[in-house]
Design a protein around this motif. Structure first.
Motif, PDB file in Angstrom:
ATOM      1  N   THR A 117      33.717 -69.730  31.706  1.00  0.00           N
ATOM      2  CA  THR A 117      32.427 -70.347  31.406  1.00  0.00           C
ATOM      3  C   THR A 117      32.426 -71.825  31.771  1.00  0.00           C
ATOM      4  O   THR A 117      31.373 -72.430  31.881  1.00  0.00           O
ATOM      5  N   ASP A 118      33.617 -72.411  31.958  1.00  0.00           N
ATOM      6  CA  ASP A 118      33.714 -73.832  32.279  1.00  0.00           C
ATOM      7  C   ASP A 118      34.002 -74.083  33.754  1.00  0.00           C
ATOM      8  O   ASP A 118      34.282 -75.204  34.156  1.00  0.00           O
ATOM      9  N   PRO A 140      21.536 -76.961  32.545  1.00  0.00           N
ATOM     10  CA  PRO A 140      22.543 -77.574  31.685  1.00  0.00           C
ATOM     11  C   PRO A 140      23.753 -78.017  32.512  1.00  0.00           C
ATOM     12  O   PRO A 140      24.010 -77.496  33.594  1.00  0.00           O
ATOM     13  N   GLY A 141      24.497 -78.989  32.013  1.00  0.00           N
ATOM     14  CA  GLY A 141      25.731 -79.427  32.656  1.00  0.00           C
ATOM     15  C   GLY A 141      25.516 -80.573  33.628  1.00  0.00           C
ATOM     16  O   GLY A 141      24.504 -81.267  33.603  1.00  0.00           O
ATOM     17  N   THR A 142      26.498 -80.765  34.486  1.00  0.00           N
ATOM     18  CA  THR A 142      26.480 -81.854  35.455  1.00  0.00           C
ATOM     19  C   THR A 142      26.510 -81.292  36.861  1.00  0.00           C
ATOM     20  O   THR A 142      26.835 -80.126  37.071  1.00  0.00           O
ATOM     21  N   GLU A 143      26.185 -82.148  37.835  1.00  0.00           N
ATOM     22  CA  GLU A 143      26.229 -81.735  39.235  1.00  0.00           C
ATOM     23  C   GLU A 143      26.697 -82.915  40.077  1.00  0.00           C
ATOM     24  O   GLU A 143      26.313 -84.063  39.832  1.00  0.00           O
ATOM     25  N   ASP A 172      23.326 -85.807  35.667  1.00  0.00           N
ATOM     26  CA  ASP A 172      23.134 -84.940  34.514  1.00  0.00           C
ATOM     27  C   ASP A 172      22.099 -83.897  34.912  1.00  0.00           C
ATOM     28  O   ASP A 172      20.964 -84.239  35.262  1.00  0.00           O
ATOM     29  N   ALA A 194      28.763 -77.998  37.189  1.00  0.00           N
ATOM     30  CA  ALA A 194      29.665 -77.663  36.084  1.00  0.00           C
ATOM     31  C   ALA A 194      28.833 -77.564  34.819  1.00  0.00           C
ATOM     32  O   ALA A 194      27.945 -78.359  34.598  1.00  0.00           O
ATOM     33  N   LYS A 195      29.167 -76.549  34.004  1.00  0.00           N
ATOM     34  CA  LYS A 195      28.422 -76.371  32.757  1.00  0.00           C
ATOM     35  C   LYS A 195      29.037 -77.182  31.655  1.00  0.00           C
ATOM     36  O   LYS A 195      30.165 -77.511  31.640  1.00  0.00           O
TER      37      LYS A 195
END
Length: 195
Positions: A117-118, A140-143, A172, A194-195
């Motif tokens: 999941t990560d 959700p998460g980053t890029e 973000d 990334a979540k």
């Protein structure tokens, strides 16, 4: 599992613990006698563990870890060497359909790890003269975006970034983001989410 197979697995585990114990003890400059004094184990027991001559209890493993000031899991490092990996040759990867596909954007996923999941999700994005700009993404998460070819104006929230080969942007994912203006085609960038 047969008895013989169980013995082989157990023997491998003892060898891993032996190697890790020896590694941590010697890297800290400790003799077997010094480690014995720290753990309350006998020097002979430490020698047996380091030569994989005996199996040790969980309590003994905890005492060794405490004596070395390492997490107990460090003594098992290398026991499960079979780890998931994805190798993708140049020009390969799995084409996926996303909301930008209908606007002429091509998404090629460069690798995934099962059951994580990560895990990061690297995607090669290609924009051509058939591509349009479209409503911005939010997730959700980053890029992380790294420009490989072309030039575009990329938006994130209220900000706009002129991106050329070698430029990067970490953002973000909750903020609205995406290409606003395609200035020099074809455009290609690596997007790692990334979540």
């Amino acid at each position: 599992m047969t008895e013989h197979a169980r013995e082989e697995v157990a023997g491998k585990l003892e060898q891993v613990i032996a190697a890790q114990l020896r590694h941590y003890r010697t890297s800290q400059g400790l003799s077997s006698a010094e480690l014995a004094a720290r753990t309350g184990l006998s020097k002979a027991m430490i020698s047996k563990i380091e030569t994989a001559s005996t199996s040790c209890s969980l309590t003994t493993l905890q005492r060794l870890a405490d004596g070395l000031k390492i997490p107990v899991t460090a003594l098992f490092r290398g026991a499960d060497t079979d780890r998931d990996a994805t190798f993708t040759k140049n020009g390969q990867g799995s084409l996926t359909v996303r909301s930008g596909t209908q606007h002429g954007h091509e998404y090629r996923v460069l690798g995934t790890l099962k059951g994580r999941t990560d895990a990061l999700e690297p995607t090669l994005v290609t924009l051509t003269d058939a591509s349009d700009v479209f409503p911005l993404f939010q997730h959700p998460g980053t890029e992380f975006i790294y420009m490989l070819a072309g030039r575009m104006i990329y938006g994130h929230g209220q900000y706009e970034y002129t991106m050329e080969p070698g430029d990067s942007l970490l953002l973000d994912g909750e903020g609205p983001h995406g290409p606003l203006e395609l200035q020099e085609l074809p455009i290609q960038f690596l997007a790692v989410a990334a979540k």
